[in-house]
Motif scaffolding. Structure first.
Motif, short mmCIF file in Angstrom:
data_model
loop_
_atom_site.label_atom_id
_atom_site.label_comp_id
_atom_site.label_asym_id
_atom_site.label_seq_id
_atom_site.Cartn_x
_atom_site.Cartn_y
_atom_site.Cartn_z
N ASP A 135 0.11 1.41 13.29
CA ASP A 135 1.49 1.32 12.81
C ASP A 135 1.62 -0.06 12.15
OD1 ASP A 135 4.18 0.89 12.47
OD2 ASP A 135 4.73 1.41 14.52
N ILE A 136 1.85 -0.07 10.86
CA ILE A 136 1.81 -1.33 10.10
C ILE A 136 2.87 -2.33 10.59
CG2 ILE A 136 3.39 -0.72 8.20
CD1 ILE A 136 1.19 -1.86 6.29
N ALA A 192 6.12 0.79 1.34
CA ALA A 192 6.19 1.84 0.31
C ALA A 192 7.66 2.22 0.15
CB ALA A 192 5.35 3.05 0.74
N ASN A 225 11.50 2.66 -2.22
CA ASN A 225 11.99 3.38 -3.40
C ASN A 225 12.73 2.38 -4.29
OD1 ASN A 225 14.90 3.30 -2.67
ND2 ASN A 225 14.18 4.53 -0.95
N GLY A 280 12.86 6.92 4.42
CA GLY A 280 12.08 7.50 5.52
C GLY A 280 10.70 6.86 5.58
N GLY A 281 9.77 7.57 6.22
CA GLY A 281 8.36 7.14 6.26
C GLY A 281 8.17 5.71 6.71
N VAL A 282 7.23 5.04 6.08
CA VAL A 282 6.91 3.67 6.49
C VAL A 282 8.08 2.72 6.17
CG1 VAL A 282 5.69 2.95 4.38
CG2 VAL A 282 5.00 2.03 6.58
N ASP A 283 8.82 3.03 5.13
CA ASP A 283 10.01 2.24 4.76
C ASP A 283 11.03 2.22 5.90
OD1 ASP A 283 11.79 0.83 3.20
OD2 ASP A 283 12.28 2.50 1.85
N CYS A 294 -0.91 3.40 2.61
CA CYS A 294 -1.35 4.28 1.50
C CYS A 294 -0.11 4.64 0.66
CB CYS A 294 -2.00 5.54 2.05
SG CYS A 294 -3.15 5.26 3.40
N SER A 339 2.60 5.90 -1.80
CA SER A 339 2.86 7.18 -2.51
C SER A 339 2.25 8.43 -1.89
CB SER A 339 2.42 7.13 -4.00
OG SER A 339 3.38 6.48 -4.78
N THR A 340 1.46 8.28 -0.81
CA THR A 340 0.73 9.47 -0.32
C THR A 340 1.48 10.26 0.76
OG1 THR A 340 -0.44 8.23 1.41
CG2 THR A 340 -1.51 8.39 -0.76
N GLY A 341 2.70 9.82 1.10
CA GLY A 341 3.49 10.56 2.09
C GLY A 341 4.54 11.38 1.37
N ILE A 342 5.77 10.95 1.49
CA ILE A 342 6.91 11.67 0.89
C ILE A 342 6.72 11.85 -0.62
CG2 ILE A 342 9.40 11.44 0.42
CD1 ILE A 342 9.48 9.96 3.25
N TYR A 343 6.09 10.89 -1.30
CA TYR A 343 5.92 10.95 -2.76
C TYR A 343 4.75 11.84 -3.21
CZ TYR A 343 9.63 7.56 -3.79
OH TYR A 343 10.84 6.91 -3.94
N1 AR6 Z 1 2.45 2.51 9.50
C1 AR6 Z 1 1.48 2.77 8.58
N2 AR6 Z 1 1.52 3.81 7.73
C2 AR6 Z 1 2.57 4.65 7.83
C3 AR6 Z 1 3.62 4.46 8.76
C4 AR6 Z 1 3.53 3.33 9.62
N3 AR6 Z 1 4.48 3.06 10.53
N4 AR6 Z 1 4.53 5.47 8.59
C5 AR6 Z 1 4.07 6.26 7.61
N5 AR6 Z 1 2.88 5.78 7.15
P1 AR6 Z 1 5.59 7.27 2.93
P2 AR6 Z 1 5.65 7.20 -0.03
C6 AR6 Z 1 2.01 6.29 6.07
O1 AR6 Z 1 6.17 8.63 2.93
O2 AR6 Z 1 4.84 8.44 -0.10
C7 AR6 Z 1 10.55 6.57 1.78
O3 AR6 Z 1 11.69 7.37 2.03
C8 AR6 Z 1 2.13 7.75 5.70
O4 AR6 Z 1 1.34 8.53 6.59
O5 AR6 Z 1 6.12 6.28 3.89
O6 AR6 Z 1 5.28 6.05 -0.90
C9 AR6 Z 1 10.82 5.52 0.71
O7 AR6 Z 1 12.13 4.99 0.82
C10 AR6 Z 1 1.55 7.73 4.30
O8 AR6 Z 1 0.12 7.75 4.34
O9 AR6 Z 1 5.75 6.56 1.45
C11 AR6 Z 1 10.61 6.29 -0.55
O10 AR6 Z 1 11.76 7.04 -0.89
C12 AR6 Z 1 1.97 6.37 3.74
O11 AR6 Z 1 2.40 5.61 4.88
C13 AR6 Z 1 9.48 7.24 -0.20
O12 AR6 Z 1 9.54 7.40 1.23
C14 AR6 Z 1 3.09 6.42 2.73
O13 AR6 Z 1 4.02 7.44 3.11
C15 AR6 Z 1 8.13 6.66 -0.54
O14 AR6 Z 1 7.16 7.63 -0.33
#
Ligand code: AR6
Length: 170
Positions: free
Chosen positions: A12-13, A24, A26, A33-36, A117, A119-123
């Protein structure tokens, strides 16, 4: 040589004790959501206050803030491209994220940077293609610059770990 300056961990970063973690984000820089979401929760509400003063960030660019309640001293927020099939400049925009993140780290004299990583989650950017860009752009930057001294690729799944491991081993 530069390979010794690259590390790979599954974590967990938000828990890492480094000069900067990368978010990561917006284009609003106001959380999501996600890491943000995880970074804003862990850093606390003062992060949002600083982010409000930044007037957002274009896709492919990056901005730096304090780390607030994180162990990390800084957060570098970058905005990756939304994957739309691969014909909409996604590769160049993702490369630009890594270039601008590294340039900001160097400009701010940061030694250790942990980066997820982008862009590799929600994006939805395909993981292997994204990992190749991450490794290529970072390696290219490190070959030309003394800082950051170390870049830690932080993955969040076994699948991502395997992809990076294979590429870094080559
Ligand atoms: N630690 C490390 N990596 C993580 C964590 C964490 N705590 N949580 C998720 N990841 P994403 P995106 C990984 O969706 O695709 C947000 O709503 C996850 O498994 O967080 O760039 C922003 O506000 C994936 O491999 O970011 C934007 O609207 C990576 O982090 C949008 O999501 C990125 O996934 C950006 O989407």
């Amino acid at each position: 040589m530069e390979n010794r300056r690259l590390e790979l961990i599954k974590a967990d970063i938000t828990t890492l004790d480094v000069d900067a973690i990368v978010n990561a984000a917006n284009t609003t820089l106001l959380g999501g959501g996600g890491v943000d979401g995880a970074i804003h929760r862990a850093a606390g509400p003062d992060l949002l206050e600083e982010c409000k003063s930044l007037n957002g960030c274009p896709t492919g660019q990056a901005k730096i803030t304090g780390g607030y309640n994180l162990k990390a001293r800084h957060i570098i927020h970058t905005v990756g491209p939304v994957w739309s099939g691969g014909m909409h400049n996604e590769h160049a925009l993702l490369a630009s994220c890594y270039q601008t993140v590294m340039a900001l780290a160097e400009k701010n004299n940061l030694s250790t940077v942990a980066i997820p990583c982008i862009s590799t989650g929600i994006y939805g950017f395909p993981q292997e293609e994204a990992a190749k860009i991450a490794i290529n752009e970072t390696t290219r930057f490190l070959q030309k610059n003394k800082l950051p001294q170390k870049v830690i690729f932080v993955v969040f799944s076994d699948e991502s770990y395997k992809i990076y491991w294979k590429l870094l081993d080559q």
